[in-house]
Design a protein around this motif. Structure first.
Motif, short mmCIF file in Angstrom:
data_model
loop_
_atom_site.label_atom_id
_atom_site.label_comp_id
_atom_site.label_asym_id
_atom_site.label_seq_id
_atom_site.Cartn_x
_atom_site.Cartn_y
_atom_site.Cartn_z
N ARG A 1 0.83 -1.20 0.00
CA ARG A 1 0.00 0.00 0.00
C ARG A 1 0.87 1.26 0.00
NH1 ARG A 1 -4.55 0.06 4.29
NH2 ARG A 1 -2.86 -0.63 5.65
N TRP A 2 2.01 1.21 0.67
CA TRP A 2 2.87 2.38 0.69
C TRP A 2 3.46 2.66 -0.69
CZ3 TRP A 2 3.09 6.13 3.97
CH2 TRP A 2 2.65 5.92 5.27
N THR A 3 3.86 1.63 -1.40
CA THR A 3 4.42 1.88 -2.73
C THR A 3 3.36 2.43 -3.67
OG1 THR A 3 4.02 -0.40 -3.36
CG2 THR A 3 6.21 0.14 -2.52
N MET A 4 2.11 1.99 -3.51
CA MET A 4 1.04 2.52 -4.34
C MET A 4 0.79 3.99 -4.01
SD MET A 4 -0.35 1.28 -6.76
CE MET A 4 -1.76 0.84 -7.65
N ARG A 5 0.83 4.34 -2.74
CA ARG A 5 0.65 5.74 -2.35
C ARG A 5 1.79 6.61 -2.88
NH1 ARG A 5 -0.64 4.92 3.90
NH2 ARG A 5 -2.57 3.76 3.66
N LEU A 6 3.00 6.10 -2.77
CA LEU A 6 4.13 6.87 -3.27
C LEU A 6 4.07 7.02 -4.78
CD1 LEU A 6 7.04 5.46 -1.11
CD2 LEU A 6 5.97 7.69 -0.94
N ARG A 7 3.59 5.98 -5.46
CA ARG A 7 3.48 6.05 -6.91
C ARG A 7 2.43 7.08 -7.32
NH1 ARG A 7 2.50 0.44 -8.73
NH2 ARG A 7 4.24 -0.01 -7.38
N ARG A 8 1.34 7.15 -6.57
CA ARG A 8 0.30 8.13 -6.88
C ARG A 8 0.73 9.54 -6.54
NH1 ARG A 8 -4.07 5.87 -3.69
NH2 ARG A 8 -3.62 3.72 -4.11
N ALA A 9 1.56 9.70 -5.52
CA ALA A 9 1.99 11.03 -5.10
C ALA A 9 3.11 11.58 -5.95
CB ALA A 9 2.44 10.98 -3.64
N ARG A 10 3.73 10.74 -6.77
CA ARG A 10 4.85 11.18 -7.59
C ARG A 10 4.35 12.11 -8.70
NH1 ARG A 10 7.75 6.32 -9.88
NH2 ARG A 10 5.80 6.18 -11.01
N PRO A 11 5.00 13.25 -8.87
CA PRO A 11 4.56 14.15 -9.95
C PRO A 11 4.87 13.55 -11.32
CG PRO A 11 6.57 14.97 -8.96
CD PRO A 11 6.13 13.77 -8.15
N THR A 12 3.99 13.80 -12.25
CA THR A 12 4.19 13.27 -13.59
C THR A 12 4.69 14.39 -14.50
OG1 THR A 12 1.88 13.75 -14.14
CG2 THR A 12 2.38 11.54 -13.31
N LEU A 13 5.57 14.03 -15.38
CA LEU A 13 6.10 14.98 -16.35
C LEU A 13 5.35 14.83 -17.65
CD1 LEU A 13 9.90 14.42 -15.69
CD2 LEU A 13 8.49 16.31 -14.91
N PRO A 14 5.26 15.90 -18.42
CA PRO A 14 4.58 15.77 -19.71
C PRO A 14 5.37 14.86 -20.64
CG PRO A 14 5.62 17.92 -19.52
CD PRO A 14 5.75 17.25 -18.19
N MET A 15 4.68 14.05 -21.36
CA MET A 15 5.33 13.14 -22.30
C MET A 15 5.66 13.89 -23.59
SD MET A 15 5.57 10.43 -20.61
CE MET A 15 6.07 9.29 -21.84
N TRP A 16 6.92 13.91 -23.92
CA TRP A 16 7.36 14.55 -25.14
C TRP A 16 7.73 13.48 -26.14
CZ3 TRP A 16 11.19 18.58 -22.78
CH2 TRP A 16 10.46 19.58 -22.15
N ASN A 17 7.47 13.77 -27.39
CA ASN A 17 7.87 12.79 -28.40
C ASN A 17 9.35 12.94 -28.72
OD1 ASN A 17 7.83 15.16 -29.80
ND2 ASN A 17 6.41 14.51 -31.36
N GLY A 18 9.87 12.01 -29.48
CA GLY A 18 11.29 11.98 -29.78
C GLY A 18 11.77 13.18 -30.57
N ASN A 19 10.90 13.73 -31.42
CA ASN A 19 11.29 14.89 -32.22
C ASN A 19 11.59 16.09 -31.33
OD1 ASN A 19 10.93 13.44 -34.56
ND2 ASN A 19 8.88 14.23 -34.93
N THR A 20 10.74 16.33 -30.35
CA THR A 20 10.92 17.47 -29.48
C THR A 20 12.18 17.32 -28.62
OG1 THR A 20 8.51 17.65 -29.36
CG2 THR A 20 9.76 18.88 -27.74
N VAL A 21 12.40 16.13 -28.11
CA VAL A 21 13.57 15.90 -27.27
C VAL A 21 14.86 16.08 -28.06
CG1 VAL A 21 14.79 14.14 -25.96
CG2 VAL A 21 12.35 14.41 -25.67
N LEU A 22 14.91 15.53 -29.26
CA LEU A 22 16.12 15.65 -30.08
C LEU A 22 16.34 17.09 -30.52
CD1 LEU A 22 18.27 13.67 -31.44
CD2 LEU A 22 17.12 14.42 -33.49
#
Length: 114
Positions: A11-32
Motif C-alpha cells: 500500500r505504501w508503494t502505491m501511495r508513493l506512486r500516486r503522489a509522484r509528480p508526472t512529467l509531460p510526455m514529449w515525443n522523440g522529435n521534441t527531445v532531439l
C-alpha cells in the motif's frame, strides 16, 4: 505508539506512486530538437568567451565538433539515416554542420565586422 507494519509495504508503494509528480510526455522529435539546440547554444556561449576577431572561427569549429559528436551518437545508436519518419541523431549532426557552414559563410561575407 504507532508501530511499523512490514506487511503493508504494498500500500505504501502505491501511495508513493500516486503522489509522484508526472512529467509531460514529449515525443522523440521534441527531445532531439531541444538537445541539438542546447548543444548549439553551448557552442555559442563558449564562442562568446573568445576574443572578438577569433569568435566566428571558434564558433564554426565548435559547431563542427558538435556535429562530429552527434555523428558519433548516430553511428553508435545504429539508427537509419533516412526513412525513419522522425528526427534522429543524423538530423542533429546535419543541423550542426549546416549551422557551422552558415557561420563560416557569414564570416567570409563580413557579417561579424571587419
Amino acid at each position: 505508539m504507532a508501530t511499523l507494519r512490514l506487511n503493508e509495504w504494498r500500500r505504501w508503494t502505491m501511495r508513493l506512486r500516486r503522489a509522484r509528480p508526472t512529467l509531460p510526455m514529449w515525443n522523440g522529435n521534441t527531445v532531439l530538437l531541444i538537445d541539438s539546440l542546447l548543444s548549439a547554444s553551448l557552442c555559442v556561449g563558449l564562442a562568446l568567451l573568445l576574443p572578438s576577431p577569433a569568435m566566428p572561427t571558434g564558433l564554426a569549429a565548435l559547431l563542427s565538433l558538435t556535429g562530429f559528436v552527434w555523428l558519433g551518437v548516430a553511428i553508435a545508436r545504429a539508427c537509419p539515416p533516412f526513412g525513419s519518419g522522425h528526427l534522429t541523431a543524423w538530423d542533429a549532426a546535419l543541423l550542426c554542420f549546416g549551422s557551422s557552414f552558415c557561420v563560416q559563410s557569414a564570416a567570409r561575407l563580413g557579417a561579424f565586422g571587419p
